[in-house]
Design an enzyme around this catalytic site. Structure first.
Site, PDB file in Angstrom:
ATOM      1  CB  ALA A 264      -4.278  -2.054  -4.305  1.00 45.52           C
ATOM      2  CG  ASN A 267      -8.398  -8.100   0.734  1.00 42.89           C
ATOM      3  OD1 ASN A 267      -7.808  -8.139   1.800  1.00 42.89           O
ATOM      4  ND2 ASN A 267      -8.928  -7.068   0.288  1.00 42.89           N
ATOM      5  CD  GLU A 300      -2.444  -5.157  -4.906  1.00 44.76           C
ATOM      6  OE1 GLU A 300      -2.313  -6.176  -4.027  1.00 44.76           O
ATOM      7  OE2 GLU A 300      -1.685  -4.271  -4.739  1.00 44.76           O
ATOM      8  CG  HIS A 303      -0.075 -10.254  -3.936  1.00 48.14           C
ATOM      9  ND1 HIS A 303       0.906 -10.784  -3.669  1.00 48.14           N
ATOM     10  CD2 HIS A 303       0.117  -9.061  -3.768  1.00 48.14           C
ATOM     11  CE1 HIS A 303       1.927  -9.822  -3.131  1.00 48.14           C
ATOM     12  NE2 HIS A 303       1.238  -8.514  -3.282  1.00 48.14           N
TER      13      HIS A 303
HETATM   14  N1  HT7 Z   1       0.069  -6.428   0.540  1.00 48.39           N
HETATM   15  C1  HT7 Z   1      -0.215  -5.265   0.458  1.00 48.39           C
HETATM   16  C2  HT7 Z   1      -0.004  -4.469   1.477  1.00 48.39           C
HETATM   17  C3  HT7 Z   1      -0.885  -3.593   2.278  1.00 48.39           C
HETATM   18  C4  HT7 Z   1      -0.964  -3.078   3.434  1.00 48.39           C
HETATM   19  C5  HT7 Z   1       0.217  -3.138   4.546  1.00 48.39           C
HETATM   20  C6  HT7 Z   1      -0.104  -2.817   5.669  1.00 48.39           C
HETATM   21  C7  HT7 Z   1      -1.200  -1.769   5.954  1.00 48.39           C
HETATM   22  C8  HT7 Z   1      -1.989  -1.455   4.800  1.00 48.39           C
HETATM   23  C9  HT7 Z   1      -1.863  -2.106   3.550  1.00 48.39           C
HETATM   24  N2  HT7 Z   1      -2.613  -2.110   2.451  1.00 48.39           N
HETATM   25  C10 HT7 Z   1      -2.098  -3.043   1.770  1.00 48.39           C
HETATM   26  C11 HT7 Z   1      -0.175  -4.476  -0.839  1.00 48.39           C
HETATM   27  C12 HT7 Z   1       0.489  -5.164  -1.719  1.00 48.39           C
HETATM   28  O1  HT7 Z   1       1.664  -5.151  -1.740  1.00 48.39           O
HETATM   29  O2  HT7 Z   1       0.025  -5.700  -2.785  1.00 48.39           O
HETATM   30 ZN    ZN Z   2       2.041  -6.707  -2.917  1.00 50.34          ZN
END
Ligand code: HT7
Ligand code: ZN
Length: 876
Positions: A264, A267, A300, A303
């Site tokens: 996930a 954003n 998420e 975050h």
């Molecule tokens: N922070 C997010 C990391 C993530 C990501 C990194 C590289 C390519 C695609 C990605 N999709 C999500 C996920 C998280 O740690 O919450």
């Molecule tokens: Zn994360």
């Protein structure tokens, strides 16, 4: 790709004031207009040009302060846009137009299509695939986003922040505008457009503001989002109560999509989720799925403060947001469920995933200092070891000072892009403790090995504990300094009951934590009236390997009366391991496998102990896995022998405990409707564990098939199917069950993933043919990451005998798949390839096959940076 060094970090020459984006969406030709207002940073070189990042971009227009810019003042390549002769200090505006093709974006980075939906993934460097931009996490600005699209196909137009308004926009089109007032880096940008169903709710924050909550899913799947919504509301409440963190926009949205590279994405105000972490109902989701959904939704959401309000200065600081946020989601789940059971599950996961990473060619510090491809640093080390490091800070300075440190962090750094040093300083300031040596946990890779030995002196009334630490060499780090290791430790009498020492010399010991800081250290516990049984690294206070030669009798004592239930589980594991290691060696030599009586008796007693929660008992019965055993053996490993030895031990436990397992299987039911709560899940786990042992004892698929036919929820159904497929793969019952499962769930992608994954996990050399055949199955989807992970990922990561068959065909199959996936989705290819990370600990024949397969990948033309980075490090 060249190597990026932390030491080269410099702030940008230009400060970004505002971002104004307009998207005219089209499946193959989306027009993006980016208006960016900059000014030169005071003190920056007045001749410096601005250099913006791009990735596969073509420039379709460039205005400077609204006027077309003369081509002599800029250079545009697919990777960068450079503009010269810029004002010394006055703000200026660049208006950049790019045309991008979402349909052709198979990497799933930037703006892409999943089904008929438009969606974005910008972390880490996806935004530069949308427009030219200073695409780095220390460039923060408020964003306005305008989206124009066909109204019928895209009734929904979403972006970050608060909704400003929308209206018709010419024939058949409409537009929507969003404004996010919180300055953010580009990696937190999101856009979603399409036609989706929604589940709505509200949450009233601690200061009384009402926040609208929306979860968007495919039409018809709305009821399956109810649990995710419930988890979201519990997360919001918990972050207020535990950390004083309140949500900060009018609306919080989650969109579930079926093509996604990771779990996930956080954003701002618009999380995008892999739908497997949103959708659940009893018929289709297991208890593990529910627990994962709860954890990922929380992660998420958390975050929003740890990652979004306070973000990373550069990608080397990734653990600043990820390690801390994993710690927060683990704490949340511990509070929502059972703390010891959650700790056991997390430590199991850490040991099976992070320890092999830390002990192999891909080892790197929690805060690395170089990388070639940042996508390859979203690792178990950055995430899970990063969380352990945060947890150790709490253990070292105590909960009160830890809370003060967190408050200070939020106060001091809100709105900033910061470093690990900034983070650690908050805890030093809050506690007054020097964390310089402790910080080595961020900088030194490798799992420390602590060797302990103890001796009791009845005449002196002392217990002497000698400790030594060793941090193994890892790539790029050949010698290591001693670390500050917080060991939670307690002494017990032989018949239970804690023994409190009158004093401790030779090491700091306070709050039941022993501080190991030297390479070798001897702690003397005074005032000990009888021989103590010592329990070290309780609750897994430090992520280490511990060698402590404790007698089976003492381990059995700890398994019975330790007050820390994690430590009880650890004692049971410590009893099991020598038996499993010996079984692997015996099986390899063709000797009969036998098991110590103390171990079997203690394990069965724990299983039958009604004073223990069922989930704990199920964890106890789940012996260390084959890869755990391989790790402990350390080298020259034969997966077939490990498997055979472990199976023989399971059979002996099953035979010895048959009547108890039969009782448990009958007793562990709860009447009434299905509930995914932790207690009910624990009953199911123990019952299913009993079913497994009973089937081992009985050696027929009959009971498992009956359980399959009677199951009224996915936990029981998939457990029975796994038992049938993994232990009775050739039986008629298994064939019938697999077919029935497929027919019943053919329309449900997430359940069909289970169908593929269960089959990919069937032990033995024959599974490769099955996997090949499954790739031709009409239900297989090459372009869907979840499906690829279910089949190829499970085979490579979780089937040591199938993948590691002696003729090396498993490795060669993987090499072919990696090259094929890499053409479309390098990130996915690189991630699946990390399944080869432990190849050097295989016996020579297999290791040679593995090396040949890796070399084949390495020599292929046109490798992505992602795969090249992993394959070269793996072979080094
Ligand atoms: N922070 C997010 C990391 C993530 C990501 C990194 C590289 C390519 C695609 C990605 N999709 C999500 C996920 C998280 O740690 O919450
Ligand atoms: Zn994360």
């Amino acid at each position: 790709g060249q190597v990026i060094h932390l030491a080269d970090y410099r702030p940008t020459d230009f400060v970004l004031e505002r971002v104004d984006l307009t998207f005219e969406l089209d499946p193959t030709e989306t027009k993006v207009e980016a208006r960016l207002i900059f000014h030169r940073r005071p003190g920056a070189d007045i001749a410096a040009p601005i250099v913006l990042d791009g990735d596969e971009l073509t420039l379709a227009g460039l205005l400077f302060d609204q006027v077309e810019l003369d081509p002599s003042r800029y250079d545009a390549t697919p990777e960068s846009l450079t503009v010269r002769d810029l004002p010394e200090s006055a703000p200026f505006e660049l208006t950049i137009t790019t045309i991008i093709n979402p349909e052709a974006n198979t990497q799933l980075m930037g703006l892409y299509r999943t089904g008929d939906i438009y969606c974005t993934q910008c972390e880490a460097e996806g935004f530069r695939r949308i427009t030219y931009f200073p695409d780095r996490p220390d460039v923060l600005a408020p964003f306005t986003v305008n989206i124009i699209a066909d109204k019928d196909a895209n009734p929904l137009l979403l972006s970050n922040g608060n909704f400003l308004g929308g209206a018709g926009y010419g024939p058949g089109k409409h537009f929507a505008a969003w404004f996010d007032p919180h300055p953010k880096p580009s990696y937190l940008f999101a856009l979603v457009a399409g036609d989706l169903g929604v589940v709505e709710d509200t949450f009233t924050t601690m200061s009384g503001r009402e926040v609208v909550l929306k979860i968007y899913v495919e039409h018809g799947k709305e009821p399956r989002a109810a649990y995710a919504m419930d988890a979201l509301k519990r997360s919001m409440k918990w972050d207020e109560e535990r950390f004083g963190r309140e949500y900060d926009l009018d609306i919080f949205m989650i969109v579930a999509v079926s093509d996604f590279n990771m779990g996930a994405m956080e954003n701002k105000g618009l999380n995008v989720f892999n739908d497997r972490y949103v959708l659940a109902d009893p018929e289709t989701a297991t208890d593990a799925d529910y627990a994962n959904i709860e954890a990922v939704i929380a992660h998420e959401y958390f975050h929003n403060w740890t990652g979004n309000r306070i973000t990373c200065r550069d990608w080397f600081q990734l653990c600043l947001k990820e390690g801390l946020t994993v710690y927060r989601d683990q704490e949340f789940s511990s509070d929502q469920r059972s703390r010891p059971v959650k700790r056991i599950a997390d430590v199991r996961h850490l040991k099976s995933e992070q320890f092999p990473e830390d002990g192999g060619p891909l080892a790197h510090p929690v805060r690395p200092t170089t990388y070639r491809e940042i996508n390859n640093f979203y690792t178990r080390t950055v995430y899970e070891k990063g969380s352990e490091v945060t947890r150790m800070i709490a253990t070292l300075i105590g909960k009160d000072d830890f809370n003060k440190g967190m408050d200070l962090y939020f106060d001091r750094h809100d709105g900033q892009a910061v470093t690990i040093e900034d983070f650690v300083k908050c805890f030093e300031d809050a506690s007054g403790r020097d964390l310089t040596q402790f910080s080595l946990w961020y900088h030194q890779a490798g799992t420390p090995l602590v060797t302990a030995s103890g001796g009791y002196d009845p005449a002196a009334g002392t217990f002497t504990l000698s400790l030594e630490q060793m941090v193994p060499a890892t790539p790029g780090q050949s010698s290591k300094e001693p670390m500050h290791i917080p060991l939670s430790l307690a002494l017990f009498g032989e018949n239970g009951g804690k023994i409190e020492p009158s004093s401790v010399s030779g090491a700091e010991y306070s709050g039941e934590v022993l501080h190991l800081t030297d390479r070798a250290q001897t702690a003397i516990f005074h005032g000990i009236g009888s021989r103590p049984v010592v329990s070290i690294n309780r609750s897994f206070s430090a992520p280490i390997n511990l060698h402590f030669d404790q007698s089976p009798a003492d381990l059995a004592r700890l398994a019975r009366y330790e007050t820390d239930h994690f430590a009880r589980w650890q004692a049971l594991t410590d009893l099991a391991l020598p038996n499993l290691l010996k079984a692997a060696r015996d099986a390899r030599e063709g000797k009969p496998v036998a098991c110590e009586a103390t171990f079997v008796e203690t394990l069965i007693a724990a299983a039958a102990d009604e004073s223990l929660e069922p989930a704990f008992r199920a964890q106890a019965l789940a012996l260390p896995s084959e890869s755990d055993i391989a790790r402990e053996l350390g080298g020259n490993n034969d997966p077939d022998a490990i498997h055979a030895g472990r199976q023989a031990i399971l059979k002996q436990i099953a035979d010895a405990g048959k009547s108890i397992f039969a009782d448990l299987y009958a007793a562990m039911t709860r009447s009434g409707n299905f509930s995914p709560d932790a207690k009910s899940a624990g009953l199911r786990a123990l019952r299913n564990s009993a079913l497994t042992y009973l089937s081992y004892a009985e050696q027929t698929p009959v009971r498992a098939k009956a359980a399959f036919d009677a199951a009224n929820n996915m936990t029981d159904l998939s457990h029975a199917l796994t038992l049938l497929a993994h232990h009775f793969p050739e039986s008629a019952e298994t064939g019938q069950a697999l077919a029935a499962f497929r027919d019943r769930f053919a329309e449900n992608a997430l359940v069909i993933d289970k169908w593929f994954s269960i089959q990919a996990g069937i032990p033995g050399a024959k599974t490769l043919e099955r996997v090949r055949a499954l790739m031709e199955n009409s239900l297989f989807r090459r372009t869907n990451p979840n499906r690829m992970r279910a089949l190829v990922g499970t085979f490579a990561f979780a089937n040591p005998t199938g993948f590691g068959r002696a003729d090396g065909e498993g490795y060669h199959f993987l090499a072919g798949e990696i090259l094929e996936i890499d053409e479309r989705n390098p990130q996915l290819a690189a991630r699946i390839l990390t399944s080869m990370r432990s190849w050097r600990s295989l016996e020579p024949t297999r290791a040679n096959h593995a090396r040949a397969a890796l070399s084949r990948i390495e020599q292929a033309p046109n490798l992505s940076t992602d795969v090249r980075d992993i394959v070269e490090r793996t072979l080094k």
